[in-house]
Motif scaffolding. Structure first.
Motif, PDB file in Angstrom:
ATOM      1  N   LEU A  87      50.356  13.828   6.637  1.00 29.61           N
ATOM      2  CA  LEU A  87      49.140  13.009   6.703  1.00 29.61           C
ATOM      3  C   LEU A  87      47.875  13.842   6.903  1.00 29.61           C
ATOM      4  N   VAL A  88      47.867  14.665   7.933  1.00 30.06           N
ATOM      5  CA  VAL A  88      46.657  15.444   8.249  1.00 30.06           C
ATOM      6  C   VAL A  88      46.359  16.450   7.148  1.00 30.06           C
ATOM      7  N   TRP A  89      47.409  17.142   6.677  1.00 31.83           N
ATOM      8  CA  TRP A  89      47.204  18.196   5.685  1.00 31.83           C
ATOM      9  C   TRP A  89      46.736  17.645   4.345  1.00 31.83           C
ATOM     10  N   THR A  90      47.272  16.507   3.938  1.00 32.20           N
ATOM     11  CA  THR A  90      46.847  15.930   2.655  1.00 32.20           C
ATOM     12  C   THR A  90      45.433  15.360   2.754  1.00 32.20           C
ATOM     13  N   ASP A  91      45.074  14.818   3.916  1.00 36.52           N
ATOM     14  CA  ASP A  91      43.685  14.380   4.118  1.00 36.52           C
ATOM     15  C   ASP A  91      42.732  15.566   3.989  1.00 36.52           C
ATOM     16  N   ASP A  92      43.088  16.671   4.609  1.00 35.21           N
ATOM     17  CA  ASP A  92      42.257  17.879   4.527  1.00 35.21           C
ATOM     18  C   ASP A  92      42.146  18.383   3.086  1.00 35.21           C
ATOM     19  N   LEU A  93      43.263  18.318   2.352  1.00 34.57           N
ATOM     20  CA  LEU A  93      43.263  18.792   0.967  1.00 34.57           C
ATOM     21  C   LEU A  93      42.358  17.921   0.096  1.00 34.57           C
ATOM     22  N   ALA A  94      42.426  16.611   0.278  1.00 36.22           N
ATOM     23  CA  ALA A  94      41.559  15.718  -0.501  1.00 36.22           C
ATOM     24  C   ALA A  94      40.096  15.987  -0.188  1.00 36.22           C
ATOM     25  N   SER A 100      41.958  13.426  -5.693  1.00 38.89           N
ATOM     26  CA  SER A 100      43.071  12.648  -5.150  1.00 38.89           C
ATOM     27  C   SER A 100      44.245  13.568  -4.826  1.00 38.89           C
ATOM     28  N   VAL A 101      45.001  13.191  -3.812  1.00 38.08           N
ATOM     29  CA  VAL A 101      46.188  13.950  -3.426  1.00 38.08           C
ATOM     30  C   VAL A 101      47.388  13.006  -3.397  1.00 38.08           C
ATOM     31  N   HIS A 102      48.489  13.450  -3.987  1.00 37.83           N
ATOM     32  CA  HIS A 102      49.731  12.664  -4.005  1.00 37.83           C
ATOM     33  C   HIS A 102      50.862  13.465  -3.373  1.00 37.83           C
ATOM     34  N   LEU A 103      51.718  12.763  -2.645  1.00 38.59           N
ATOM     35  CA  LEU A 103      52.942  13.329  -2.093  1.00 38.59           C
ATOM     36  C   LEU A 103      54.097  12.595  -2.750  1.00 38.59           C
ATOM     37  N   GLY A 104      55.023  13.333  -3.367  1.00 47.35           N
ATOM     38  CA  GLY A 104      56.107  12.692  -4.093  1.00 47.35           C
ATOM     39  C   GLY A 104      57.467  13.241  -3.735  1.00 47.35           C
ATOM     40  N   VAL A 212      62.159  19.073  -0.333  1.00 48.97           N
ATOM     41  CA  VAL A 212      62.230  17.658   0.029  1.00 48.97           C
ATOM     42  C   VAL A 212      61.107  16.847  -0.601  1.00 48.97           C
ATOM     43  N   GLY A 213      60.199  17.507  -1.291  1.00 49.97           N
ATOM     44  CA  GLY A 213      59.099  16.796  -1.917  1.00 49.97           C
ATOM     45  C   GLY A 213      58.118  17.772  -2.516  1.00 49.97           C
ATOM     46  N   ALA A 214      56.999  17.248  -2.946  1.00 49.92           N
ATOM     47  CA  ALA A 214      55.954  18.084  -3.527  1.00 49.92           C
ATOM     48  C   ALA A 214      54.610  17.419  -3.285  1.00 49.92           C
ATOM     49  N   VAL A 215      53.568  18.230  -3.217  1.00 51.22           N
ATOM     50  CA  VAL A 215      52.208  17.732  -3.013  1.00 51.22           C
ATOM     51  C   VAL A 215      51.363  18.181  -4.198  1.00 51.22           C
ATOM     52  N   ALA A 216      50.451  17.285  -4.625  1.00 50.21           N
ATOM     53  CA  ALA A 216      49.646  17.592  -5.809  1.00 50.21           C
ATOM     54  C   ALA A 216      48.211  17.118  -5.639  1.00 50.21           C
ATOM     55  N   VAL A 217      47.308  17.862  -6.253  1.00 50.17           N
ATOM     56  CA  VAL A 217      45.922  17.439  -6.438  1.00 50.17           C
ATOM     57  C   VAL A 217      45.800  16.948  -7.869  1.00 50.17           C
ATOM     58  N   THR A 218      45.193  15.782  -8.047  1.00 49.99           N
ATOM     59  CA  THR A 218      45.059  15.191  -9.373  1.00 49.99           C
ATOM     60  C   THR A 218      43.619  14.751  -9.599  1.00 49.99           C
ATOM     61  N   GLY A 219      43.116  15.018 -10.805  1.00 45.82           N
ATOM     62  CA  GLY A 219      41.757  14.604 -11.116  1.00 45.82           C
ATOM     63  C   GLY A 219      41.448  14.730 -12.587  1.00 45.82           C
ATOM     64  N   ALA A 220      40.217  14.476 -12.931  1.00 48.26           N
ATOM     65  CA  ALA A 220      39.784  14.603 -14.321  1.00 48.26           C
ATOM     66  C   ALA A 220      39.947  16.043 -14.770  1.00 48.26           C
ATOM     67  N   VAL A 221      40.395  16.229 -16.012  1.00 52.24           N
ATOM     68  CA  VAL A 221      40.692  17.570 -16.507  1.00 52.24           C
ATOM     69  C   VAL A 221      39.462  18.471 -16.492  1.00 52.24           C
ATOM     70  N   GLU A 222      38.283  17.894 -16.696  1.00 48.74           N
ATOM     71  CA  GLU A 222      37.084  18.731 -16.704  1.00 48.74           C
ATOM     72  C   GLU A 222      36.722  19.251 -15.321  1.00 48.74           C
ATOM     73  N   ARG A 223      37.253  18.610 -14.263  1.00 51.27           N
ATOM     74  CA  ARG A 223      37.013  19.103 -12.907  1.00 51.27           C
ATOM     75  C   ARG A 223      38.138  20.016 -12.429  1.00 51.27           C
ATOM     76  N   ARG A 239      48.843  25.059  -2.601  1.00 49.81           N
ATOM     77  CA  ARG A 239      49.939  25.864  -2.057  1.00 49.81           C
ATOM     78  C   ARG A 239      49.829  25.986  -0.533  1.00 49.81           C
ATOM     79  N   ASP A 240      48.607  26.148  -0.040  1.00 47.61           N
ATOM     80  CA  ASP A 240      48.417  26.219   1.417  1.00 47.61           C
ATOM     81  C   ASP A 240      48.823  24.917   2.087  1.00 47.61           C
ATOM     82  N   CYS A 241      48.484  23.800   1.463  1.00 49.65           N
ATOM     83  CA  CYS A 241      48.858  22.489   2.017  1.00 49.65           C
ATOM     84  C   CYS A 241      50.373  22.341   2.054  1.00 49.65           C
ATOM     85  N   ALA A 242      51.034  22.682   0.956  1.00 49.00           N
ATOM     86  CA  ALA A 242      52.496  22.566   0.897  1.00 49.00           C
ATOM     87  C   ALA A 242      53.168  23.461   1.931  1.00 49.00           C
ATOM     88  N   ARG A 243      52.644  24.658   2.107  1.00 55.10           N
ATOM     89  CA  ARG A 243      53.200  25.570   3.121  1.00 55.10           C
ATOM     90  C   ARG A 243      53.012  25.005   4.526  1.00 55.10           C
TER      91      ARG A 243
END
Length: 254
Positions: A87-94, A100-104, A212-223, A239-243
């Protein structure tokens, strides 16, 4: 209104009885407690036993909860622990990435989104928790396919549908891509699933160093990938967030 399925209700009642009473119960105890005929109770117990939800002691003939229930319970706890730790790490990443940040996690031959942090702006966005993403084309799915042997088997055995002209579907090319992902520690999706959308993902490991999962940043391709090149600072941030999540799950340093 849909009717409840009586056999399922009875099976659920048996599992609750075994969970809340003595460690082991005999057939007569179970049947009398639930108001069932012995034959009916035995038939349900036999089915539960075949599925691994109930075990029968060979010496006494008494029943107890089976290992399959423990496995399912651990899976439930694993996902919730993963989300809680992230929760905290993905908020920081966003916040730092502006995207947007997704955890899957791997689920039913795809990626189940278990946490979604909105892009930190005033744009209209739709919560994607509970949504499924394909394994072979998304950044999250490719990371899981590279690091999780179960995901790898599933993605290689399944049909790899082409969503855009950039989707990699041929087996040898896909395996080569997974090799590269393992070597670099992250995966990307640059308009391979949705036109105009790009993502970067990295794996999350638990205390056993298992994915056990993966974290991703997702956005418009131009950004995310201006001029066709992924922003290096986004890759580093993901990578820092996932670590960080992995360390909180007890994985230590990667």
């Amino acid at each position: 209104m849909a009717k409840n399925i009586q056999s399922l209700e009875r099976a659920a009642a048996m599992l609750r009885l075994l969970a809340g009473g003595e460690r082991r119960l005999g057939l007569s105890d179970i049947a009398s407690s639930l108001g069932l005929a012995k034959g009916t109770a035995h038939g349900i117990l036999r089915t539960l036993q075949l599925e691994g939800f109930v075990e029968q002691d060979a010496a006494s003939g008494r029943y107890q909860l089976g290992a399959e229930l423990l496995r399912l319970g651990n899976s439930y706890l694993d996902v919730h622990e993963l989300r809680a730790r992230a929760l905290v790490w993905t908020d920081d990443l966003a916040r730092s990435s502006g995207e947007s940040v997704h955890l899957g996690v791997l689920h039913q031959h795809g990626v189940l989104i278990v946490h979604h942090v909105f892009r930190p702006d005033d744009s209209r966005q739709v919560l994607e928790v509970g949504a499924m993403q394909p394994l072979h084309s998304t950044a999250l799915g490719k990371v899981l396919s590279a690091y999780d042997p179960v995901a790898h088997s599933e993605v290689m055995e399944a049909e790899r549908r082409s969503f855009t002209g950039r989707t990699v579907t041929e087996a040898d090319a896909f395996e080569s891509m997974l090799d590269l992902i393992r070597a670099q520690g992250w995966a990307a999706d640059a308009e391979e699933t949705w036109e105009g959308v790009a993502a970067v993902a990295a794996p999350v490991h638990d205390r056993r160093r298992m994915p056990v999962g993966a974290v991703a940043v997702t956005g418009a391709v131009e950004r995310v990938a201006p001029g066709g090149t992924l922003r290096p600072e986004l890759i580093a941030a993901v990578r820092d967030c996932a670590r960080a999540v992995s360390r909180d799950l007890g994985a230590g340093r990667f």
